[in-house]
Design a protein around this motif. Sequence first.
Motif, short mmCIF file in Angstrom:
data_model
loop_
_atom_site.label_atom_id
_atom_site.label_comp_id
_atom_site.label_asym_id
_atom_site.label_seq_id
_atom_site.Cartn_x
_atom_site.Cartn_y
_atom_site.Cartn_z
N GLN A 33 -5.65 -5.98 -5.73
CA GLN A 33 -5.46 -4.70 -5.05
C GLN A 33 -3.98 -4.31 -4.95
N MET A 34 -3.11 -5.08 -5.60
CA MET A 34 -1.69 -4.79 -5.56
C MET A 34 -1.34 -3.68 -6.55
N PRO A 35 -0.95 -2.48 -6.07
CA PRO A 35 -0.62 -1.39 -6.99
C PRO A 35 0.82 -1.48 -7.50
N ALA A 36 1.15 -0.67 -8.48
CA ALA A 36 2.51 -0.58 -9.01
C ALA A 36 3.31 0.45 -8.22
N PHE A 37 4.57 0.10 -7.95
CA PHE A 37 5.45 0.99 -7.18
C PHE A 37 6.62 1.50 -8.02
N GLN B 286 7.33 5.20 -7.51
CA GLN B 286 7.67 5.66 -6.15
C GLN B 286 9.01 5.15 -5.67
N GLN C 128 5.47 0.86 3.28
CA GLN C 128 4.83 0.61 2.00
C GLN C 128 3.95 -0.64 1.97
N TYR D 144 5.36 -3.33 -11.15
CA TYR D 144 4.25 -3.10 -12.08
C TYR D 144 2.87 -3.38 -11.47
N GLY D 145 2.83 -3.94 -10.25
CA GLY D 145 1.56 -4.29 -9.67
C GLY D 145 1.06 -5.62 -10.21
N CYS E 175 -1.17 -3.86 4.13
CA CYS E 175 -1.86 -4.92 3.39
C CYS E 175 -1.34 -6.31 3.73
N ASN F 59 0.84 -1.18 0.00
CA ASN F 59 0.00 0.00 0.00
C ASN F 59 0.88 1.23 0.00
#
Length: 517
Positions: free
Chosen positions: A70-74, A77, A28, A64-65, A32, A2
């Motif tokens: 619900q796993m986002p790309a990092f 960031q 991060q 890339y997620g 989750c 997250n």
Amino acid sequence: MNALAAGVLFTVMLPASADDTRNLYQVQCASCHGEDRLGGIGPALLPGNLSRLKPEAAEAVIRYGRAASQMPAFGEQLDDSQIRSLAEWIYRAPEVEPTWGRDDILASHEVSHPDGSLPDELLFDADPLNLFIVVETGDHHASLLDGDTFERIHRFETRYALHGGPKYTPDGRHVFFGSRDGWITKYDIYNMEVVAEVRAGINMRNIAVSADGRYVMAANYLPHSLVLFDAHNLDLMKVYPAVGENGESSRVSAVYAAPPRGSFIAALKDIEEVWEIPWPLPIEPVVSTGHMATPLATQRSHDTPNFRVRRIPVPDYLDDFFFDLEYEHVIGASRGGDSDGQGGMVVNLDSGDKVADLPLEGMPHLGSGITWEHEGRRVMATPHLTKATVSIIDMTDWTVIETLETDGPGFFMRSHANSPYVWVDVFFGPNRDRVHVIDKKSLAIVETLIPEPGKTAAHVEFDRYGDKLLLSLWEEDGAVIVYDGDTLEEEQRIPMSKPSGKYNVWNKTRYEEGTSH
């Protein structure tokens, strides 16, 4: 993971040490996946739970997620060094081994619809005993298929990394899913609703359901335990620490239901014992209409009290099982016995005596074995995980009567009492796009199919009649392929996301001889 905390997007500097990586994880990922990596909204991030995911693939997921999750790309960031350090860190064993005991199990328990609160009628028009559950591991969903028309009735989200195959109640109305992360989900097929969930462990191998549908047992790698539940709402009944008579603790490789014995049978990976745990026998036996030579037990061959462990000492570690039809013998993969450290052993479950050694090189995958009648004798067949062969064994005298050379090591075998053929995949190696068809009479490979060049073909399951069968294209953009069981002709393809197992209600509840259990 997250990237949001209290509505603020965090930008974290390059970690220079394990402590910095740990802090990065807490900022991060912990919301989750849990502060201790035991999971939450997302799956547990521990080495045992990540065994199906390679480290480089983990880096890609962080960067890339993951689609349809619900796993986002990092990637925007975190820089490459941060992503690498996180991916490396989650594969490290925790400094203190995590625990999951009775209080944790009770706290995880949720009942959405108490058993008996949902209507008893199907919400769709189909034969309830000829339904398929298809597990789609690509995006963690399952599909419910009509086994007559092969139309998709419903598609629903599942827990991450289902493992060990779903198990049905005898009437086929309810199905239980077990996840690698230890979650058990009871699902009402008639109403297409989750009934209850509970987390039995941190790293779970599989679940088993008693033949009368009243009890569910889970086998755990972490912690070392078996866990018993009431099947109605998944209420916790008992936790069994997997400890041998010498005090040594063991991972539990798997647990199986043995209907003619009225008991669960557990395979222990680290101690030389097999465990049998009886459940209460019904006053009126539930008679199977399948191939089982014996209906559900009305009396036992031993006097172990209900839910008490009966320890059966064995001469070697047995961690993959196959049973004869009467469940009098267990055929287990043993670590000793041949040049590659694997073989087979037959043990009588009543006496505990070793009946035979089986010269099965190349890690036999006995859990995928099947049986059929051949020239008046019952035979069993098993693929091998590290050797390109299929072994066929006479179950009368436990001799290997045929060794078939295949195009590579296999993982799954399937057939049906009404089919003249056995299907076996070539799951490992460069020829993973092939599947062999074996004639039951001649014991010879009579056809080799390549459904889609370069794409993994695996895991067959027949319909209840043995007329049609389903084969997976085990790819993210895969499909379930419907074949005619006699002509071997392809009839249609149903697009799916990395479909793995397909489980027919009739075959599983009637213990059809061509389906592993």
